[in-house]
Design a protein around this motif. Structure first.
Motif, PDB file in Angstrom:
ATOM      1  N   UNK A 276     -18.122   2.550  -3.285  1.00 48.37           N
ATOM      2  CA  UNK A 276     -16.876   3.292  -3.481  1.00 48.37           C
ATOM      3  C   UNK A 276     -15.935   3.022  -2.300  1.00 48.37           C
ATOM      4  N   UNK A 277     -14.644   2.920  -2.562  1.00 50.84           N
ATOM      5  CA  UNK A 277     -13.703   2.762  -1.437  1.00 50.84           C
ATOM      6  C   UNK A 277     -13.781   3.941  -0.479  1.00 50.84           C
ATOM      7  N   UNK A 278     -13.636   3.645   0.775  1.00 55.75           N
ATOM      8  CA  UNK A 278     -13.588   4.695   1.803  1.00 55.75           C
ATOM      9  C   UNK A 278     -12.159   4.996   2.233  1.00 55.75           C
ATOM     10  N   UNK A 279     -11.319   3.976   2.185  1.00 57.05           N
ATOM     11  CA  UNK A 279      -9.924   4.119   2.608  1.00 57.05           C
ATOM     12  C   UNK A 279      -9.022   3.892   1.408  1.00 57.05           C
ATOM     13  N   UNK A 280      -7.992   4.735   1.278  1.00 60.87           N
ATOM     14  CA  UNK A 280      -7.063   4.661   0.157  1.00 60.87           C
ATOM     15  C   UNK A 280      -5.651   4.445   0.700  1.00 60.87           C
ATOM     16  N   UNK A 281      -5.011   3.374   0.236  1.00 62.56           N
ATOM     17  CA  UNK A 281      -3.700   2.972   0.751  1.00 62.56           C
ATOM     18  C   UNK A 281      -2.663   3.129  -0.359  1.00 62.56           C
ATOM     19  N   UNK A 282      -1.675   3.998  -0.141  1.00 56.75           N
ATOM     20  CA  UNK A 282      -0.574   4.187  -1.084  1.00 56.75           C
ATOM     21  C   UNK A 282       0.590   3.296  -0.662  1.00 56.75           C
ATOM     22  N   UNK A 283       0.891   2.293  -1.469  1.00 61.83           N
ATOM     23  CA  UNK A 283       2.036   1.433  -1.205  1.00 61.83           C
ATOM     24  C   UNK A 283       3.260   2.084  -1.847  1.00 61.83           C
ATOM     25  N   UNK A 284       3.938   2.929  -1.108  1.00 62.66           N
ATOM     26  CA  UNK A 284       5.017   3.819  -1.555  1.00 62.66           C
ATOM     27  C   UNK A 284       4.427   5.090  -2.175  1.00 62.66           C
ATOM     28  N   UNK A 285       5.297   6.069  -2.420  1.00 62.92           N
ATOM     29  CA  UNK A 285       4.848   7.379  -2.877  1.00 62.92           C
ATOM     30  C   UNK A 285       4.552   7.463  -4.352  1.00 62.92           C
ATOM     31  N   UNK A 286       4.791   6.377  -5.103  1.00 60.99           N
ATOM     32  CA  UNK A 286       4.623   6.432  -6.551  1.00 60.99           C
ATOM     33  C   UNK A 286       3.223   6.849  -6.974  1.00 60.99           C
ATOM     34  N   UNK A 287       2.218   6.423  -6.212  1.00 62.02           N
ATOM     35  CA  UNK A 287       0.835   6.720  -6.590  1.00 62.02           C
ATOM     36  C   UNK A 287       0.287   7.920  -5.827  1.00 62.02           C
ATOM     37  N   UNK A 288       1.174   8.776  -5.312  1.00 63.36           N
ATOM     38  CA  UNK A 288       0.742   9.882  -4.464  1.00 63.36           C
ATOM     39  C   UNK A 288      -0.207  10.857  -5.127  1.00 63.36           C
ATOM     40  N   UNK A 317      -6.690   8.362   4.179  1.00 66.45           N
ATOM     41  CA  UNK A 317      -5.546   7.926   3.391  1.00 66.45           C
ATOM     42  C   UNK A 317      -4.460   7.343   4.277  1.00 66.45           C
ATOM     43  N   UNK A 318      -3.885   6.213   3.831  1.00 68.83           N
ATOM     44  CA  UNK A 318      -2.784   5.534   4.511  1.00 68.83           C
ATOM     45  C   UNK A 318      -1.584   5.530   3.561  1.00 68.83           C
ATOM     46  N   UNK A 319      -0.418   5.843   4.089  1.00 69.04           N
ATOM     47  CA  UNK A 319       0.805   5.872   3.282  1.00 69.04           C
ATOM     48  C   UNK A 319       1.835   4.928   3.888  1.00 69.04           C
ATOM     49  N   UNK A 320       2.330   3.994   3.077  1.00 71.95           N
ATOM     50  CA  UNK A 320       3.386   3.088   3.516  1.00 71.95           C
ATOM     51  C   UNK A 320       4.667   3.413   2.769  1.00 71.95           C
ATOM     52  N   UNK A 321       5.725   3.691   3.518  1.00 70.11           N
ATOM     53  CA  UNK A 321       7.025   3.919   2.903  1.00 70.11           C
ATOM     54  C   UNK A 321       7.861   2.645   3.005  1.00 70.11           C
ATOM     55  N   UNK A 322       8.546   2.311   1.914  1.00 71.86           N
ATOM     56  CA  UNK A 322       9.431   1.150   1.890  1.00 71.86           C
ATOM     57  C   UNK A 322      10.891   1.580   1.777  1.00 71.86           C
ATOM     58  N   UNK A 323      11.141   2.870   1.849  1.00 72.48           N
ATOM     59  CA  UNK A 323      12.457   3.391   1.501  1.00 72.48           C
ATOM     60  C   UNK A 323      13.230   3.820   2.749  1.00 72.48           C
ATOM     61  N   UNK A 324      14.409   3.233   2.999  1.00 73.63           N
ATOM     62  CA  UNK A 324      15.191   3.629   4.173  1.00 73.63           C
ATOM     63  C   UNK A 324      16.257   4.680   3.887  1.00 73.63           C
ATOM     64  N   UNK A 325      16.355   5.145   2.637  1.00 77.29           N
ATOM     65  CA  UNK A 325      17.354   6.161   2.296  1.00 77.29           C
ATOM     66  C   UNK A 325      16.724   7.222   1.396  1.00 77.29           C
ATOM     67  N   UNK A 326      17.109   8.486   1.571  1.00 78.02           N
ATOM     68  CA  UNK A 326      16.545   9.544   0.711  1.00 78.02           C
ATOM     69  C   UNK A 326      16.759   9.284  -0.768  1.00 78.02           C
ATOM     70  N   UNK A 327      17.873   8.636  -1.131  1.00 70.50           N
ATOM     71  CA  UNK A 327      18.159   8.392  -2.549  1.00 70.50           C
ATOM     72  C   UNK A 327      17.144   7.450  -3.185  1.00 70.50           C
TER      73      UNK A 327
END
Length: 876
Positions: A276-288, A317-327
């Motif tokens: 089973x995976x031990x670390x979970x990486x969210x590439x952007x918040x879509x899969x939060x 858990x690791x979270x990567x944000x790709x978004x530079x604006x709130x919109x």
């Protein structure tokens, strides 16, 4: 007459060619030249017709041709050699295994979630940079040997295919993709039945998704497909297309990706016998929502309370944000989230839901705790990025500048902390060299290394060997690649004009359009407003002069897709098309429709200059310029994203930015004028100034410098190593510590952390620094003079060992704000009257000039990644 349904029948391969099937369905062929050459040799004409897709080729080739090849000993030897190389690639120890052998604690499994993956053009599950980045992440993870499992959705129509109308307006077409005709296999159980991932969506019904597996080298990519007979009719379209539909459609996709994705991983690892995976990486918040499902598992299946389960989930858990604006962040109405995650007694009426009751979708989780993860300043909105940050112990942006922007954008979650203290780091994106580097550069690399193994490309010293290469040879490669691009541009230009209604008789000019000896500039990307597709058109007459200059002409190739719902973006495309349609300039500028990986590859290979002019700082990273640099292209860009940190004055040109200017029109005018000036006065002179051999020596030296300096930096292998060392390995260590038993109690450490967090959050409003005294400074302090500070603190019931008390010392500005201060830990030195605690430290003054200090209290626990993790602070 149109077929009701389309499906693909694959040819029956002769036994002696059976390995072709295995080679065709492992997407390693998309970056392995010998495998591509093997399939091309089966039938070069069909290979072109199949657009370089081995699965499609095997569906087109005749049985007689396969029988003929089965009798060809040299071809069979070639098949066996390529298959043996794949087997070796899949089984031999790589960088990751070597790190593990050295005793480093590494995760035995990593799960990587993204809403899009750009692995190969035959699998169009991507729209732009986010998906291409995710695809490059998987390929490099495979090359490095990471035990990674990727999760996304299988979109029946992918992203749209783009064409242009006669008047230059974008038209979208959504082809139906047959998964049986793609390099995919279905996840099945021991009896060969498709595994179904169940999801009960309140108010909508039962969704039972199939799981298609794309094998990306060593990495399995699990793609969930809602279009199954077992799914209620209205839910079959959840995975119909990427970024299509309204917000209700979008949240269903994200629920399936996050919650369904975890369930798909559990089924897959059980069937395949994988850890089973031990670390979970969210590439952007879509899969939060994956974090919520993991909490549910630990609560309902593991018997943990909510807070203990949260401690376990956060640690890994690791979270990567790709978004530079709130919109750019997904924000759903709270009522919509309540509708899907609401309580059993609430029915479908959001107002009737009891927030304290358990969620219907995620039993064991109270609705109010779910809603709290996405809370923001607007109480009617649920913020997916906020949820990602609250569910992850580690977070990052995708360039140094983007990390800085993100710390400012999310500062509200860490109130009381300066922006630069917000615990969001940065790992600058990278690109997968075997996918994006032209064969000519790969061959040169092999010659310089004296080996087919290009593994040392991550070492800067390797790239310095380019110093040995004659300038004429570098120029010959660049000229070859430009000529290849021009051939492709002419072919695409002809197809586009025919699609728009032109006749062949009108298109004789295309044979001479563009010139393989003219300076070629590329601009290709998605078309949101901030990327400023039309900045080049700010002064049309000036642009025309540059294009048509007799001595130093320029040619410009433009491509990009606008979101189907973005009429503003479509209007920008139309402006470029109408300018490029003009008889005077159409041989020097073109907009090429249907930008995808196959077009992009030739653009990166052949363009001399890569243009990027976003509104700074709205480009999170911008990897297209990296791919150009990897092929000796020079960047001409606003200092944004990755270019802000790696531009050095010799690897391209900086477009001066007016990013502090409030007048947007004036800002665009200034930056466009700077762009025209650079092209006329700096770029074109270097390109056209030639020596006696026709080589632009100054230009070629910039190309050499770009490859030497940027080559090792822009690699996705460097990026994945950074993620492993800075995020995955620390997350694995944190998980191991968090799940430890204490005094024989399972998950005792996590329970202790959860209890600590509850007590800290309850106590913190009552924590006060009642006195701060200073001693020791002379009447005229000098740099280095020692300052002693003692603070008296009311800890509201917390123990002295459960907090960190810090002195913060630094230069002050005119408003007494501390500028780039340093922090010094204060030691607990005793207890004062009334049970208040005393903390003290002695520190030398770190700077000259106006200096100030303050004292603050933060929570401290050995299982926190840092003392600022909980966002709690008390200032003096």
């Amino acid at each position: 007459m149109k077929a009701l349904r389309r499906f693909t029948v694959r040819a029956h391969l002769p036994e002696r060619l059976a390995a072709l099937e295995r080679l065709s369905v492992n997407l390693r062929w998309s970056w392995d030249a010998p495998t591509q050459e093997l399939f091309a040799a089966i039938d070069p004409e069909l290979w072109t017709q199949a657009h370089g897709d081995p699965v499609a080729l095997l569906g087109l080739v005749s049985p007689s041709r396969l029988d003929e090849l089965a009798e060809d000993q040299s071809f069979r030897d070639r098949v066996n050699q390529v298959a043996a190389d794949l087997d070796d690639y899949l089984s031999r120890p790589m960088w990751y295994q070597q790190r593990g052998a050295d005793g480093e604690v590494l995760p035995t499994g990593i799960a990587y979630f993204s809403m899009e993956f750009g692995v190969a053009e035959v699998l169009p599950n991507y729209s732009g940079g986010l998906g291409i980045l995710a695809g490059d992440h998987l390929k490099s993870a495979s090359d490095l040997g990471l035990p990674l499992i990727a999760v996304g959705l299988y979109y029946r129509s992918g992203y749209f295919r783009q064409s242009l109308t006669a008047d230059g307006w974008q038209h979208e077409n959504y082809p139906s993709l047959d998964p049986q005709g793609l390099p995919l296999r279905l996840l099945t159980d021991a009896e060969g039945r498709p595994v179904l991932v169940p999801l009960s969506l309140p108010g909508a019904g039962e969704l039972n998704a199939r799981v298609w597996i794309a094998q990306v080298g060593r990495i399995p990519l699990l793609l969930l497909d809602s279009d199954t007979p077992e799914t209620e009719h209205d839910l079959r379209g959840v995975t119909d297309r990427l970024y299509g539909g309204d917000q209700d459609h979008r949240i269903r996709q994200e629920i399936l990706a996050g919650i369904g994705g975890i369930r798909a991983i559990r089924a897959f690892t059980a069937i395949e016998g994988l850890p089973e995976p031990q670390v979970f990486h969210m590439n952007e918040g879509h899969a939060g929502f994956l974090g919520l499902e993991r909490i549910r598992e630990l609560v309902t299946d593991g018997g943990l309370d909510f807070d203990t389960a949260l401690a376990v989930v956060r640690s890994s858990t690791v979270f990567t944000t790709h978004t530079p604006v709130p919109a750019g962040i997904d924000r759903f109405p709270v009522d919509m989230v309540t509708h899907y995650f609401g309580t059993a007694s609430g029915g479908d009426d959001a107002d009737a839901a009891d927030p304290a009751e358990e969620s219907r979708l995620l039993p064991g989780l109270p609705l109010d705790r779910i809603l709290a993860f996405g809370a923001e300043d607007d109480p009617t909105k649920f913020n997916m990025a906020h949820m990602g940050l609250r569910l992850a112990q580690r977070a990052n942006g995708v360039s140094l500048l983007h990390g800085q922007v993100s710390r400012g954008m999310f500062n509200e979650l860490w109130q009381g902390f300066d922006e630069d203290e917000v615990p969001i780091g940065s790992i600058t994106n990278g690109v997968h060299a075997p996918t994006w580097a032209a064969p000519q550069w790969v061959e040169l690399g092999r010659e310089l290394l004296g080996s087919d193994d290009l593994g040392s490309l991550s070492e800067p010293d390797t790239w310095q060997r380019l110093q040995q290469v004659d300038p004429g040879h570098l120029w010959w490669i660049r000229s070859q690649l430009r000529a290849l691009l021009i051939d492709d541009v002419r072919a695409r230009l002809r197809r586009s004009w025919l699609e728009r209604g032109a006749s062949e008789a009108e298109l004789g000019w295309i044979a001479g359009a563009f010139d393989p000896d003219v300076l070629t500039i590329g601009f290709a990307r998605r078309v949101p407003t901030y990327k400023r597709l039309t900045l080049m058109l700010r002064d049309p007459e000036r642009l025309e002069q540059l294009l048509l200059d007799d001595a130093r002409p320029v040619q410009l190739i433009v491509a990009g897709k606008s979101h189907p719902a973005d009429d503003g973006g479509k209007a920008l495309i139309q402006q470029v098309v109408r300018f490029a349609d003009r008889h005077e300039v159409r041989h020097r500028i073109a907009f090429l429709p249907d930008y995808d990986m196959s077009m992009a590859r030739l653009l990166y290979w052949g363009c001399d200059v890569w243009l990027n002019n976003p509104l700074r700082p709205l480009e999170a990273c911008g990897t297209s310029g990296m791919k150009s640099a990897l092929n000796g292209g020079l960047n001409l860009s606003i200092r944004d994203g990755w270019w802000d940190e790696w531009y050095d004055g010799e690897n391209g040109w900086e477009i001066p930015t007016a990013d502090g200017l409030a007048d947007e029109t004036r800002r665009d005018d200034l930056e466009a004028a700077a762009l025209y000036g650079l092209l006329a006065n700096s770029v074109t002179p270097k390109f056209y100034d030639r020596d006696e051999h026709g080589v632009p020596t100054r230009w070629v030296e910039m190309v050499r410098h770009t490859l030497q300096v940027l080559g090792p930096k822009v690699l996705a292998s460097r990026m994945v190593r950074d993620y492993t060392e800075k995020y995955y390995a620390p997350a694995a260590r944190s998980l191991h510590r968090t799940i430890e038993a204490l005094d024989g109690v399972p998950f005792g450490a996590a329970r202790d952390l959860a209890d600590y967090r509850r007590r800290a959050e309850q106590a913190w409003p009552g924590i006060r620094i009642t006195d701060v005294d200073s001693y020791g400074l002379p009447d005229t302090p000098l740099l280095g003079s020692e300052l002693t500070l003692t603070a008296t603190v009311d800890l509201a019931g917390m123990g002295a060992h459960e907090v960190a008390v810090e002195a913060v010392v630094g230069r002050v500005d005119a408003t007494d704000g501390l500028v780039e201060p340093s922090t010094v830990q204060m030691e607990h030195v005793g207890t004062a009257d009334g049970g208040r605690e005393l903390f003290s430290t002695t520190t030398p003054l770190p700077v000259a000039g106006p200096v100030g200090y303050t004292v603050r209290v933060l929570p401290h626990h050995p299982l926190l990644a840092a003392d600022d993790e909980l966002g709690l602070v008390t200032l003096a």
